[in-house]
Scaffold this motif. Sequence first.
Motif, PDB file in Angstrom:
ATOM      1  N   GLU A  27      13.360  19.053   9.527  1.00  0.00           N
ATOM      2  CA  GLU A  27      14.186  18.319  10.482  1.00  0.00           C
ATOM      3  C   GLU A  27      15.374  17.634   9.816  1.00  0.00           C
ATOM      4  N   MET A  28      15.271  17.396   8.506  1.00  0.00           N
ATOM      5  CA  MET A  28      16.333  16.687   7.800  1.00  0.00           C
ATOM      6  C   MET A  28      17.274  17.638   7.064  1.00  0.00           C
ATOM      7  N   LYS A  29      17.012  18.920   7.217  1.00  0.00           N
ATOM      8  CA  LYS A  29      17.838  19.936   6.577  1.00  0.00           C
ATOM      9  C   LYS A  29      17.955  19.667   5.073  1.00  0.00           C
ATOM     10  N   ASN A  30      19.163  19.423   4.563  1.00  0.00           N
ATOM     11  CA  ASN A  30      19.329  19.288   3.109  1.00  0.00           C
ATOM     12  C   ASN A  30      19.278  17.834   2.651  1.00  0.00           C
ATOM     13  N   ARG A  31      18.867  16.940   3.524  1.00  0.00           N
ATOM     14  CA  ARG A  31      18.800  15.532   3.175  1.00  0.00           C
ATOM     15  C   ARG A  31      17.379  15.195   2.732  1.00  0.00           C
ATOM     16  N   THR A  32      17.273  14.557   1.561  1.00  0.00           N
ATOM     17  CA  THR A  32      15.948  14.196   1.090  1.00  0.00           C
ATOM     18  C   THR A  32      15.601  12.787   1.563  1.00  0.00           C
ATOM     19  N   PHE A  33      14.344  12.422   1.396  1.00  0.00           N
ATOM     20  CA  PHE A  33      13.912  11.105   1.855  1.00  0.00           C
ATOM     21  C   PHE A  33      14.438   9.972   0.979  1.00  0.00           C
ATOM     22  N   CYS A  34      14.911  10.285  -0.217  1.00  0.00           N
ATOM     23  CA  CYS A  34      15.487   9.232  -1.051  1.00  0.00           C
ATOM     24  C   CYS A  34      17.002   9.199  -0.909  1.00  0.00           C
ATOM     25  N   GLY A  35      17.565  10.050  -0.036  1.00  0.00           N
ATOM     26  CA  GLY A  35      18.977   9.957   0.265  1.00  0.00           C
ATOM     27  C   GLY A  35      19.886  10.953  -0.428  1.00  0.00           C
ATOM     28  N   VAL A  36      19.321  11.890  -1.151  1.00  0.00           N
ATOM     29  CA  VAL A  36      20.134  12.885  -1.831  1.00  0.00           C
ATOM     30  C   VAL A  36      20.516  13.995  -0.856  1.00  0.00           C
ATOM     31  N   ASN A  37      21.756  14.427  -0.936  1.00  0.00           N
ATOM     32  CA  ASN A  37      22.194  15.590  -0.163  1.00  0.00           C
ATOM     33  C   ASN A  37      22.151  16.815  -1.059  1.00  0.00           C
ATOM     34  N   LEU A  38      21.203  17.678  -0.768  1.00  0.00           N
ATOM     35  CA  LEU A  38      21.039  18.869  -1.593  1.00  0.00           C
ATOM     36  C   LEU A  38      22.116  19.898  -1.301  1.00  0.00           C
ATOM     37  N   LEU A  39      22.250  20.827  -2.213  1.00  0.00           N
ATOM     38  CA  LEU A  39      23.233  21.890  -2.033  1.00  0.00           C
ATOM     39  C   LEU A  39      22.833  22.806  -0.891  1.00  0.00           C
ATOM     40  N   VAL A  40      23.834  23.251  -0.178  1.00  0.00           N
ATOM     41  CA  VAL A  40      23.580  24.220   0.888  1.00  0.00           C
ATOM     42  C   VAL A  40      24.430  25.462   0.631  1.00  0.00           C
ATOM     43  N   LYS A  41      24.136  26.508   1.355  1.00  0.00           N
ATOM     44  CA  LYS A  41      24.901  27.748   1.230  1.00  0.00           C
ATOM     45  C   LYS A  41      26.365  27.479   1.597  1.00  0.00           C
ATOM     46  N   GLY A  42      27.262  27.871   0.712  1.00  0.00           N
ATOM     47  CA  GLY A  42      28.674  27.658   0.965  1.00  0.00           C
ATOM     48  C   GLY A  42      29.096  26.207   0.839  1.00  0.00           C
ATOM     49  N   ASP A  43      28.361  25.441   0.061  1.00  0.00           N
ATOM     50  CA  ASP A  43      28.649  24.017  -0.102  1.00  0.00           C
ATOM     51  C   ASP A  43      30.054  23.788  -0.639  1.00  0.00           C
ATOM     52  N   PRO A  44      30.878  23.032   0.095  1.00  0.00           N
ATOM     53  CA  PRO A  44      32.267  22.819  -0.331  1.00  0.00           C
ATOM     54  C   PRO A  44      32.408  21.745  -1.410  1.00  0.00           C
ATOM     55  N   ARG A  45      31.339  21.013  -1.671  1.00  0.00           N
ATOM     56  CA  ARG A  45      31.424  19.966  -2.677  1.00  0.00           C
ATOM     57  C   ARG A  45      31.521  20.571  -4.076  1.00  0.00           C
ATOM     58  N   PHE A  46      31.950  19.769  -5.027  1.00  0.00           N
ATOM     59  CA  PHE A  46      32.074  20.193  -6.420  1.00  0.00           C
ATOM     60  C   PHE A  46      32.987  21.407  -6.545  1.00  0.00           C
ATOM     61  N   GLY A  47      34.003  21.456  -5.690  1.00  0.00           N
ATOM     62  CA  GLY A  47      34.943  22.557  -5.737  1.00  0.00           C
ATOM     63  C   GLY A  47      34.330  23.903  -5.378  1.00  0.00           C
ATOM     64  N   GLY A  48      33.219  23.865  -4.667  1.00  0.00           N
ATOM     65  CA  GLY A  48      32.568  25.115  -4.280  1.00  0.00           C
ATOM     66  C   GLY A  48      31.844  25.786  -5.430  1.00  0.00           C
ATOM     67  N   ARG A  49      31.672  25.025  -6.506  1.00  0.00           N
ATOM     68  CA  ARG A  49      31.076  25.604  -7.718  1.00  0.00           C
ATOM     69  C   ARG A  49      29.641  26.072  -7.503  1.00  0.00           C
ATOM     70  N   TYR A  50      28.956  25.393  -6.578  1.00  0.00           N
ATOM     71  CA  TYR A  50      27.544  25.722  -6.361  1.00  0.00           C
ATOM     72  C   TYR A  50      27.316  26.364  -4.991  1.00  0.00           C
ATOM     73  N   LYS A  51      28.339  26.978  -4.475  1.00  0.00           N
ATOM     74  CA  LYS A  51      28.238  27.465  -3.095  1.00  0.00           C
ATOM     75  C   LYS A  51      27.191  28.572  -2.926  1.00  0.00           C
ATOM     76  N   ASP A  52      26.820  29.191  -4.032  1.00  0.00           N
ATOM     77  CA  ASP A  52      25.781  30.220  -3.942  1.00  0.00           C
ATOM     78  C   ASP A  52      24.427  29.710  -4.421  1.00  0.00           C
ATOM     79  N   ALA A  53      24.377  28.412  -4.672  1.00  0.00           N
ATOM     80  CA  ALA A  53      23.144  27.824  -5.210  1.00  0.00           C
ATOM     81  C   ALA A  53      22.502  26.898  -4.196  1.00  0.00           C
ATOM     82  N   ALA A  54      22.180  27.434  -3.061  1.00  0.00           N
ATOM     83  CA  ALA A  54      21.540  26.623  -2.023  1.00  0.00           C
ATOM     84  C   ALA A  54      20.180  26.120  -2.498  1.00  0.00           C
ATOM     85  N   PHE A  55      19.792  24.987  -1.959  1.00  0.00           N
ATOM     86  CA  PHE A  55      18.510  24.408  -2.365  1.00  0.00           C
ATOM     87  C   PHE A  55      17.344  25.288  -1.929  1.00  0.00           C
ATOM     88  N   THR A  56      16.247  25.120  -2.609  1.00  0.00           N
ATOM     89  CA  THR A  56      15.049  25.865  -2.252  1.00  0.00           C
ATOM     90  C   THR A  56      14.006  24.902  -1.715  1.00  0.00           C
TER      91      THR A  56
END
Length: 97
Positions: A27-56
């Motif tokens: 229900e929280m998608k990429n948000r953890t209970f301690c407040g971290v926003n995990l990487l998602v597919k096509g993540d625009p953060r960090f210059g898109g450096r991790y856009k293919d490294a979606a969280f597991t």
Amino acid sequence: MTTTTTTYHLRAVTDELAARTHLGATEMKNRTFCGVNLLVKGDPRFGGRYKDAAFTASTDLETVDCGACKRGAAWKGAKGGKYAAPEGKPKNAEASR
Ligand SMILES: [Zn+2]
């Protein structure tokens, strides 16, 4: 104060940025209970450096090793069977630490 009866489908989540495995919920998608926003597919953060490294995500909560997540109400609720059988337990269960 209304008692929220949100039922989380808890899961262990981690990504390349996370030094630890966090507690999350579908229900929280990429948000953890301690407040971290995990990487998602096509993540625009960090210059898109991790856009293919979606969280597991894993249903094996034993792999969660984030202390902040484990101190949260969701973790204790999970251990107390709160999300297996939601029945509106007192929200202040987290005060009994
Ligand atoms: Zn965490």
